[in-house]
Design an enzyme around this catalytic site. Sequence first.
Site, PDB file in Angstrom:
ATOM      1  N   ASP A 174       4.179   0.440  13.374  1.00 23.58           N
ATOM      2  CA  ASP A 174       3.366   0.514  12.223  1.00 23.58           C
ATOM      3  C   ASP A 174       2.007   0.365  12.768  1.00 23.58           C
ATOM      4  O   ASP A 174       1.630  -0.342  13.517  1.00 23.58           O
ATOM      5  CB  ASP A 174       3.764  -0.864  11.396  1.00 23.58           C
ATOM      6  N   ASP A 202      11.600   1.630  -1.189  1.00 23.23           N
ATOM      7  CA  ASP A 202      11.571   0.344  -0.783  1.00 23.23           C
ATOM      8  C   ASP A 202      11.840  -0.472  -2.235  1.00 23.23           C
ATOM      9  O   ASP A 202      11.245  -0.075  -3.294  1.00 23.23           O
ATOM     10  CB  ASP A 202      10.156   0.229  -0.498  1.00 23.23           C
TER      11      ASP A 202
END
Length: 238
Positions: free
Chosen positions: A8, A129
Site C-alpha cells: 500500500d 470492501d
Amino acid sequence: MLIFPAIDVIDSKPVRLYKGDFSTAHQVANDILETAHSFCEQGAEWIHMVDLDGSLQKKPVNFDCFISVANETPLKVELGGGIRTMQDIDFYANKGISRVILGSVALKNPALVEQAVKEFGELVAVGIDARNGFVATEGWTQGSDIHFIELAQKMEAFGVKTIIYTDISKDGTLSGPNLEQLIELNNAVSCDITASGGVTNINDIIALRDNELYGAICGKSLYEGTLNLKEAVEVCNA
C-alpha cells in the site's frame, strides 16, 4: 491459489493501515521496488498494490511507483485506488499494469464497470470492501446499505471475472480472514474470489486454499513475519 503480497502506498512510500484507518499509517519498508524484488525472489508471480492517496483524492496519484514495479520486475501488478474513469484504466493498461481494481465506482457508477469490462475484459477486477456485511466506499470512509453479496452478483452479471473481497474489520489486524463471508461469496457467484484482510499465518493460507478461493492478499503478515511468503507460495502450488 495465488498469493498476492501487498504494498500500500502513501506519498510514494510503502505503508500499512489498521482497519483502513489512515491515521494509523506507518511505513513498513524502505523502498517499494526493493520490496517488490524480494517478493519475486520468494516465488510470487503477482503483487497487489494500492494507491491510498488515490483512494482519497479520487484520481491516480502515485502512478510512477506502480509503473516502475510493472516494468522493472517480472511481477504482474494488480492495482487499486483512485481508478475512477475509462481514461484511468486505459492509462494503466498501456503502462504495463496487469489488472486494475474498481472499488468505490462499482457502487457509485456501476455503468462504468459494465463499460470497462466490455472494453478491457479480464484486466478489470472489482474490489468489494464491507463492514458488517455492507459495502463501504471512498477509502472506507463512507458506508452504504448494499450487502456485499448483492453487489457481487451485480458485478458478475456485468461479466466481471475477479472480485477482491475485504472485511474491513479484519484488515491489518492479523486476526484471520473472514472465512464465513468468503465461502458465502465464493458460493454465490462464479467469479474468482481473492481474500483480503486478516491473513496471518500458513494455516489461514491452507484454509483459504482448501475452500477453493482464487487468491489471498498478504500484507501485514509478511511485514510482521507471521507468514513466510516462500512457504505460502509452495503450499498453494503443492
